[in-house]
Design a protein around this motif. Sequence first.
Motif, PDB file in Angstrom:
ATOM      1  N   SER A  71      -5.039   2.773 -15.267  1.00  0.00           N
ATOM      2  CA  SER A  71      -5.354   3.675 -16.387  1.00  0.00           C
ATOM      3  C   SER A  71      -6.531   3.156 -17.218  1.00  0.00           C
ATOM      4  N   ASP A  72      -6.916   1.906 -16.996  1.00  0.00           N
ATOM      5  CA  ASP A  72      -8.042   1.327 -17.741  1.00  0.00           C
ATOM      6  C   ASP A  72      -9.393   1.764 -17.196  1.00  0.00           C
ATOM      7  N   GLY A  73      -9.421   2.407 -16.035  1.00  0.00           N
ATOM      8  CA  GLY A  73     -10.657   2.872 -15.460  1.00  0.00           C
ATOM      9  C   GLY A  73     -11.361   1.821 -14.616  1.00  0.00           C
ATOM     10  N   TYR A  74     -12.521   2.177 -14.040  1.00  0.00           N
ATOM     11  CA  TYR A  74     -13.232   1.310 -13.116  1.00  0.00           C
ATOM     12  C   TYR A  74     -14.721   1.407 -13.417  1.00  0.00           C
ATOM     13  N   THR A  75     -15.503   0.549 -12.764  1.00  0.00           N
ATOM     14  CA  THR A  75     -16.961   0.609 -12.846  1.00  0.00           C
ATOM     15  C   THR A  75     -17.509   1.052 -11.510  1.00  0.00           C
ATOM     16  N   THR A  76     -18.815   1.275 -11.477  1.00  0.00           N
ATOM     17  CA  THR A  76     -19.447   1.714 -10.234  1.00  0.00           C
ATOM     18  C   THR A  76     -19.479   0.614  -9.178  1.00  0.00           C
ATOM     19  N   GLN A  77     -19.044  -0.606  -9.523  1.00  0.00           N
ATOM     20  CA  GLN A  77     -18.961  -1.686  -8.533  1.00  0.00           C
ATOM     21  C   GLN A  77     -17.518  -2.054  -8.229  1.00  0.00           C
ATOM     22  N   SER A  78     -16.577  -1.284  -8.702  1.00  0.00           N
ATOM     23  CA  SER A  78     -15.152  -1.622  -8.519  1.00  0.00           C
ATOM     24  C   SER A  78     -14.654  -1.198  -7.134  1.00  0.00           C
ATOM     25  N   LYS A  79     -13.730  -1.963  -6.651  1.00  0.00           N
ATOM     26  CA  LYS A  79     -12.930  -1.560  -5.471  1.00  0.00           C
ATOM     27  C   LYS A  79     -11.687  -0.860  -5.991  1.00  0.00           C
ATOM     28  N   ILE A  80     -11.500   0.370  -5.580  1.00  0.00           N
ATOM     29  CA  ILE A  80     -10.351   1.166  -6.042  1.00  0.00           C
ATOM     30  C   ILE A  80      -9.373   1.261  -4.862  1.00  0.00           C
ATOM     31  N   THR A  81      -8.214   0.684  -5.041  1.00  0.00           N
ATOM     32  CA  THR A  81      -7.197   0.674  -3.973  1.00  0.00           C
ATOM     33  C   THR A  81      -5.941   1.379  -4.471  1.00  0.00           C
ATOM     34  N   PHE A  82      -5.360   2.218  -3.620  1.00  0.00           N
ATOM     35  CA  PHE A  82      -4.128   2.916  -4.028  1.00  0.00           C
ATOM     36  C   PHE A  82      -3.209   3.050  -2.804  1.00  0.00           C
ATOM     37  N   THR A  83      -1.977   3.402  -3.085  1.00  0.00           N
ATOM     38  CA  THR A  83      -0.963   3.602  -2.021  1.00  0.00           C
ATOM     39  C   THR A  83      -0.221   4.894  -2.295  1.00  0.00           C
ATOM     40  N   ALA A  84      -0.051   5.691  -1.242  1.00  0.00           N
ATOM     41  CA  ALA A  84       0.733   6.924  -1.346  1.00  0.00           C
ATOM     42  C   ALA A  84       2.138   6.648  -0.830  1.00  0.00           C
ATOM     43  N   VAL A  85       3.143   6.981  -1.657  1.00  0.00           N
ATOM     44  CA  VAL A  85       4.544   6.716  -1.308  1.00  0.00           C
ATOM     45  C   VAL A  85       5.259   8.053  -1.177  1.00  0.00           C
ATOM     46  N   GLY A  86       5.705   8.358   0.062  1.00  0.00           N
ATOM     47  CA  GLY A  86       6.404   9.611   0.308  1.00  0.00           C
ATOM     48  C   GLY A  86       7.899   9.483   0.062  1.00  0.00           C
ATOM     49  N   ALA A  87       8.492  10.492  -0.515  1.00  0.00           N
ATOM     50  CA  ALA A  87       9.936  10.485  -0.761  1.00  0.00           C
ATOM     51  C   ALA A  87      10.677  10.458   0.579  1.00  0.00           C
ATOM     52  N   GLY A  88      11.666   9.586   0.695  1.00  0.00           N
ATOM     53  CA  GLY A  88      12.468   9.498   1.918  1.00  0.00           C
ATOM     54  C   GLY A  88      11.842   8.668   3.001  1.00  0.00           C
ATOM     55  N   MET A  89      10.691   8.045   2.747  1.00  0.00           N
ATOM     56  CA  MET A  89      10.055   7.222   3.784  1.00  0.00           C
ATOM     57  C   MET A  89      10.855   5.961   4.078  1.00  0.00           C
ATOM     58  N   ASP A  90      11.775   5.582   3.191  1.00  0.00           N
ATOM     59  CA  ASP A  90      12.596   4.391   3.431  1.00  0.00           C
ATOM     60  C   ASP A  90      13.845   4.706   4.250  1.00  0.00           C
ATOM     61  N   ASN A  91      13.956   5.913   4.773  1.00  0.00           N
ATOM     62  CA  ASN A  91      15.104   6.298   5.617  1.00  0.00           C
ATOM     63  C   ASN A  91      14.890   5.723   7.015  1.00  0.00           C
ATOM     64  N   GLU A  92      15.408   4.508   7.262  1.00  0.00           N
ATOM     65  CA  GLU A  92      15.182   3.820   8.534  1.00  0.00           C
ATOM     66  C   GLU A  92      16.171   4.225   9.612  1.00  0.00           C
ATOM     67  N   SER A  93      17.277   4.886   9.248  1.00  0.00           N
ATOM     68  CA  SER A  93      18.271   5.328  10.230  1.00  0.00           C
ATOM     69  C   SER A  93      18.525   6.817  10.015  1.00  0.00           C
ATOM     70  N   PRO A  94      17.554   7.661  10.372  1.00  0.00           N
ATOM     71  CA  PRO A  94      17.701   9.089  10.085  1.00  0.00           C
ATOM     72  C   PRO A  94      18.737   9.759  10.980  1.00  0.00           C
ATOM     73  N   GLY A  95      19.301  10.816  10.440  1.00  0.00           N
ATOM     74  CA  GLY A  95      20.205  11.659  11.201  1.00  0.00           C
ATOM     75  C   GLY A  95      19.666  13.068  11.254  1.00  0.00           C
ATOM     76  N   LYS A  96      20.249  13.864  12.117  1.00  0.00           N
ATOM     77  CA  LYS A  96      19.761  15.225  12.288  1.00  0.00           C
ATOM     78  C   LYS A  96      19.864  15.986  10.975  1.00  0.00           C
ATOM     79  N   GLY A  97      18.766  16.661  10.605  1.00  0.00           N
ATOM     80  CA  GLY A  97      18.733  17.434   9.372  1.00  0.00           C
ATOM     81  C   GLY A  97      18.162  16.704   8.187  1.00  0.00           C
ATOM     82  N   ASP A  98      17.921  15.378   8.297  1.00  0.00           N
ATOM     83  CA  ASP A  98      17.335  14.627   7.193  1.00  0.00           C
ATOM     84  C   ASP A  98      15.905  15.118   6.922  1.00  0.00           C
ATOM     85  N   VAL A  99      15.494  15.041   5.645  1.00  0.00           N
ATOM     86  CA  VAL A  99      14.163  15.516   5.245  1.00  0.00           C
ATOM     87  C   VAL A  99      13.442  14.380   4.515  1.00  0.00           C
TER      88      VAL A  99
END
Length: 875
Positions: A728-756
């Motif tokens: 939220s502090d912002g960046y400069t024109t020489q900054s490296k901007i790194t981010f991560t997208a986290v999807g809901a339910g991505m931690d479901n390591e043992s899915p079953g039929k019908g899981d979303v």
Amino acid sequence: MERKRFLAVVMTVMMVISMIPSMVFAAAPSGELGGKLKIKGLAAVGVVVSADYAKVTPEEVTDEDFTFSWSRQTGEKELTQVGTEKTYTITQDDLGCRLVLDLTPVDGSGLTGTLTAKTLEVAATEEEAKAEDTQQAETADGTENAQLEETADNAEGSQDSENQDTDRTEDVQQDAGNEQEDGSQNTEGQLEETTEGTDDSQMKIYTEDQLQVDENGNVQTDGSEKDQKTYEATATVEDSEDQICDFGTVKSDLEDVEAQYVQITNTGNESLNFQEISPEHFMVQDITEPLSAGESVSVWIQPREGLEPGEYDDMITYRTEEGIEVSFEAKIAVEGEDDSSDDEDLKPSDEPSAEPTETPDDSEAPSAGDNADASLEAQSLDVNTGSLNFSDIEENYTQANETLSVTVTNTGDGTVTLKIPKSDYFEVMNEDGSEAVSGIQIAKGDSLMFMVQPKTGLTKGDYSDTLIFESEEDPEVAVQVTAEVSVKEAEQEQITAVQADPESFSYDDLKEGYDTPEATTITLTNTGNTTVSLMQPYAEYFDIGELSASVLEPGDSAAFTAVPVTGLKVGNYLDSIQIAQTSSEGQEDVLTTIKASATVSEVKKIYKLSVTPEELNFGKAKEGYSEAPEAQKVTVTNEGNTNVTLNAPSGKNFKIGKLSATELAPGESCTFKIRPKEGLKAGSYTESVVIDNEQQISAEVKVQFTVKTARKAKIADPADNKITGISSDGYTTQSKITFTAVGAGMDNESPGKGDVRYVPYNWKVINTNSWSSAPYTAAFGITKAGTYTLTVTFDRQKYNGSEWENTGEQDTKQVNFSITQAQTVTATPTPQPNGATAKSAVKTGDTTNITPFVIILAIAAGCIVGVVVYKRRKK
């Protein structure tokens, strides 16, 4: 038509013609082919590939301008044509080979030359192809990104300079792509950039492993670590968690100790060359061939023969020419032989004398060699008699009737190892009658008595032999005894004798109702010196077979068989089988008698049942199952010796089928089936199904079935989709901007039929960039100050029981951030070739010749001027 109107029409037509876009009259692409031809699609079995003209010159070429030739490269230059269509579907036959695409212009196209592109080696799956393609492209990507960053940093100043740098950036990108091997492809596992018409110089996209930030917060790229060579190896002992080759405790004889095996694995990225090794207590297999990266080799290890009793614990180390060491531990304990039994057999007289050897007073102490010679010279033997005269014996004697003794005395200064004499006519025995053997030691002053007798089987005649008792240390130290005996002719005596073999036999394990056992063969031998005529023997409780011969000369044999008669009841039976002959006076003379016996015992009734299998597992089913598991068969066998009558089995939670038979004779079997009942609630069901009978014996089958509670689908909430890492502090024109997208339910390591769940699909700030696989992280830099919005799109996916599928629905999340101008660095202008400093014109990509249109425009302008002049003159 009036002249004014005519001129006006002519002028209008000329003006319209001059304003028609040049592309209407643009000719089809022509000239020599150049640039870079690529192949679209991954080099994997089942993928459809085609030509990519994005960097081919002249521009605007299409599939219609070429003929196609797809070939399979099986060697350095061996090509086999596999297709001539615009596209090609990779087959299993292409696995491990490269595909080569040759483009030749069609006749009359105006194009000349040919273009060729190659793929990487074809992989079995798209995942393998992505990994290989990513590895091949990393070096070129690193070079391209570094050049792009340098170009962006220098892109300061006037608009003209910026345009020039933009052109240079395009050239760098083109060169970076050309550095890749022919056949480079669009890799689905990497970020794909889609240009939307915005100035590309504002944003630079890097792969995550290329991005680094220095202490000042500036973006740096470095791909050098990928080129580092690593030399590493590991050792794994087969069937050992502790990585120890433990041979346990063994006897001193190591010939039967089995080898153990160790796996050596090259865990680096370079080949290893191992040196020969030779451990002290163990033999190991040398690794003679270079071990490539990722490869393994199994080597044997075995204890060396001849190890002394004790414990050995060695560290075995393999070394390479590259300086790598890989080690494992080897252990063994060797036990010595138990010599206690040999010590008990030694007699007091066998122990070596403890008396010291005297040294003459007039000489110095001798050396070790002198002592040996002195000991030999001091040996001396004596006997108590010089001759052994035996009484006369008669020919054909079976055993000598006289034994004489001789005593050997050690009269020397040291122990003597005695060598026993050998004779063709006499036997030399120990005092107890056992055979005397060489190697017996006689201590100084001790004596040994030996017994001598004539050998059995001497024929008529006089026999004399000299028996020499000598020292094994010095054959010259010896004593001798002369033995003599005379064998006289024996008076002939009429002997009638028959020897039976065996002289007795028995059958002790017969059971009532027995089958006829194997017969016993009796051999009769005439051991007398007269001919005998045998009578056929007989017995009360045994069946006697016919004699093989009835007249036997001395030394001849005959045989007959005997076996218990069938049907004997419980009890003991004894017979004396007489072997007899009829004398000349008609009398029956019994020559020998054979004892025969048989015991018949009562048969004990045995009741025994067995089942196969003994356990049945019907697996698992979900609560509310519509169909019970398939029934399984059980076999019941009567393993006793008495008939049994079976009772029908039953079960509480399992259905039991009908027995195929209820009466089982010994050895017979029957079957029935078992399956779980329908409608069982959730839980674990275990029962023992018992098969019993009227004889109070039983067998049982353990059955098991599990009903699982129905599973509820896990539905991820799109509100849980988020973007992390944006400051939220912002960046400069020489900054490296790194981010991560986290999807809901991505931690479901043992899915079953019908899981979303929700999976990040793409992201956008200025350009749109896509992900194809995790990690869903990206980094970028922006070289213009301002306020920007990062938007991430998430795909909604549903699990179909075997894999996740897109539902077509999407969710987006956004986050705003600001960019401020970093400190400006003034770039020094770079001198241009030939001193050129003029601005470069912006290239449009249109190569159409505009000269005809300039001429038409000039004619139109001339007409206008002519009309104006004409009017003025007329006025």
